[in-house]
Scaffold this active site. Structure first.
Site: not given
Length: 588
Positions: A248, A250, A270, A300, A341, A418, A424
């Site tokens: 996707e 970023k 966030r 986002e 997303f 994470r 990423k």
């Protein structure tokens, strides 16, 4: 529960920086609580309620000075002079209370409940006379407690408690006090979906462990968003995910949670800060776009040029954040598209344990795209050439790169985590680090020559999750415009500390210590072994840490991140190892 027990615990905590000792003190304190437990936990956090409720006392240092003048009969100018000398409003309150012996003989000892109730009353008072009501409430507390009580109460009121513990350490203490360490991971996961330590503490003490462990996303309660690991090449990512992956765009925007229940919409950053009031256009559009009884979306928020459709960088959205006036005008000048997303909840059903591929399918069928809401662009592929072409297109379209999402059966939404389910891939800076990093400011050095009168450099740190500390990793003096450079003292003024903050680990002595509060994005040339910096000290090499060589500010202040969200020490270690691996491969 007497507030003096809290004061005694805080005094003990001020004498140590060891996490185990801090935790032990907290465990003892928590076990002493009765019906005050929830209030106690919030006060230990230095808050009145969870962050997402946005409850603050609305008492500034200036108003505290006025209240201290009234209760002590000392002129405001003299109180202000003491403040200038001590630099901490809590210490000012303690000194003045001790000198004047202000405590009333008729008042009973302060209780945790009374302190919390009084501070909540301060926060909720409004309208004409509200300033006087807050001052009167403060005076009441000043007359009822000891000088030490007043110091800590004052720091809580102004949001500057700073006793050397984060929510992570408080959660550890709650688990030890009311549960068992073997459930730590499950309870932490529950906290990531429901970040309310007071509530979790009460539930665990009541013996409701199973209900805590089973906590998932809850409409109108923000969660800690899922995060991505980093790799530097398409091949590495495809291999890591066994070829089962989607890619996707970023986007360079502000991470945004959208919660909808019937016709009510709330937005959160966030950091779990509510941002609903800053985006009336998004709220209005959400009501018209999503026809569901309840839903929680992850995306986002990205500003764009209304004439060309070109995406603006993250910094532009800061013109919308914290603004209270002319929002309609700004909404037209800087419109927002939220690129969605993920979806973690719909119509009463928790989707966090649903694989990513199915969550994406549900999201795609949920709404019709418009100017305010679009799906994040993506492809499903394991072909390096196809993915590289898509990556280049993402950069061309104004994005930071791509995020790979695992298509495996266990690709669940892991709040606050994470992991390798998301990876990423950002632009490869030649002869530089292959990704930007977010560091917390912990100190400053006075400038000389052209930089005289401002800070010439900043001391930056990574976050050590294991020790709940901040470890220095570089001095930053490059990448600032003149305007930004000369605004630094003002930006950091409220966070200046006379002493090294308890959670900062540093062998370097800056001219000014800064309490860990502000996160900034930097890029650098490489990660090197350092004899002076404390990041990963003794892990890679004995008597040495790691540092960023030639760090440069990208211009991006990460106001959406808490210090604990900054790049971790472990991430720097992994980046260093990857850097060494790449250099070895190039030489061979």
């Amino acid at each position: 529960m007497k507030f003096s027990l809290v004061t005694d615990a805080f005094e003990k905590m001020s004498k140590t920086t060891k996490r185990t000792e801090l935790t032990e003190i907290l465990v003892e304190l928590l076990k002493s609580a009765d019906e005050d437990l929830q209030s106690l936990v919030y006060l230990i956090e230095g808050k009145l309620a969870p962050d997402y409720q946005g409850i603050e006392t609305q008492m500034s240092d200036k108003l505290i000075i006025k209240a201290l003048s009234i209760v002590s009969n000392i002129p405001e100018e003299a109180v202000s002079e003491t403040y200038s000398k001590l630099g901490d409003i809590g210490s000012v309150a303690r000194e003045i209370a001790a000198k004047k012996n202000m405590r009333s003989l008729v008042n009973e000892d302060l209780t945790v409940k009374y302190v919390h109730d009084t501070l909540m009353r301060m926060a909720k008072t409004s309208g004409s006379g509200s300033t006087k009501a807050r001052i009167d409430a403060y005076v009441d507390l000043a007359l009822s407690g000891t000088p030490a009580d007043l110091m800590y109460i004052t720091r809580i009121i102004t949001g500057k408690l700073r006793i050397g513990v984060s929510d992570a350490t408080i959660l550890d203490a709650i688990i030890l006090a009311f549960s068992d360490e073997k459930y730590s991971e499950e309870i932490e996961n529950a906290y990531n979906f429901h970040p309310d330590l007071g509530y979790i503490a009460v539930q665990l003490r009541l013996g409701n462990l199973e209900s805590v462990i089973n906590m998932g996303p809850t409409p109108m309660v923000p969660f800690k968003v899922m995060l991505a690991e980093r790799l530097r090449s398409v091949d590495e990512i495809v291999q890591k995910m066994n070829g089962k992956c989607a890619f996707e765009y970023k986007y360079d925007g502000m991470r945004t949670e959208i919660h909808i229940v019937d016709e009510k919409v709330r937005l959160f950053s966030r950091g779990n800060e509510e941002t609903t009031g800053q985006f009336p256009d998004i709220v209005k559009s959400a009501k018209e776009t999503f026809h569901v009884s309840s839903v929680i979306l992850d995306g986002e928020a990205v500003p764009y040029n209304p004439e060309t459709g070109e995406l603006y960088p993250f910094q532009v959205i800061s013109q919308r954040r914290g603004r209270k006036y002319d929002l309609d005008k700004v909404s037209n000048e800087i419109p927002i598209t939220v690129f969605l997303f993920d979806i973690v909840y719909i119509n009463g059903k928790d989707l966090s344990k649903t694989p990513y591929a199915e969550r994406r399918r549900i999201l795609e069928g949920l709404f019709k795209e418009n100017d305010n809401f679009k799906l994040a662009k993506r492809i499903v592929s394991s072909d390096t050439g196809t993915i590289t072409k898509f990556f280049n297109q993402a950069i061309e379209d104004g994005c930071e790169g791509l995020v790979a999402k695992s298509m495996a059966d266990d690709s669940y939404y892991k709040a606050g985590a994470r992991g390798w389910l998301w990876i990423k891939l950002k632009r490869d800076y030649q002869a530089q680090l292959w990704d930007t990093i977010d560091l917390t400011v912990v100190g400053a050095f006075m400038g000389h020559g052209r930089r005289s009168g401002t800070y010439g450099a900043l001391l930056l740190a990574t976050y050590n999750e294991k020790n709940d500390t901040f470890e220095t990793v570089c001095k930053l003096g490059s990448g600032f415009t003149d305007d930004v450079l000369f605004s630094l003292p003002k930006r950091f003024a409220e966070f200046v500390s006379k002493e090294k903050p308890a959670r900062v680990v540093s062998t370097i002595e800056p001219d000014v210590w800064i309490y860990p509060s502000i996160v900034m994005e930097i890029i650098g040339a490489e990660i090197t072994i350092s004899p002076v910096h404390t990041c990963a000290f003794g892990i890679i090499e004995k008597d040495a840490g790691l540092s960023i060589r030639f760090p440069r500010f990208t211009g991006k202040w990460r106001d959406d991140k808490k210090p604990e969200d900054s790049t971790t020490t472990q991430e720097i270690i992994e980046m260093y190892k990857e850097q060494k691996k790449t250099l070895t491969e190039e030489k061979s």
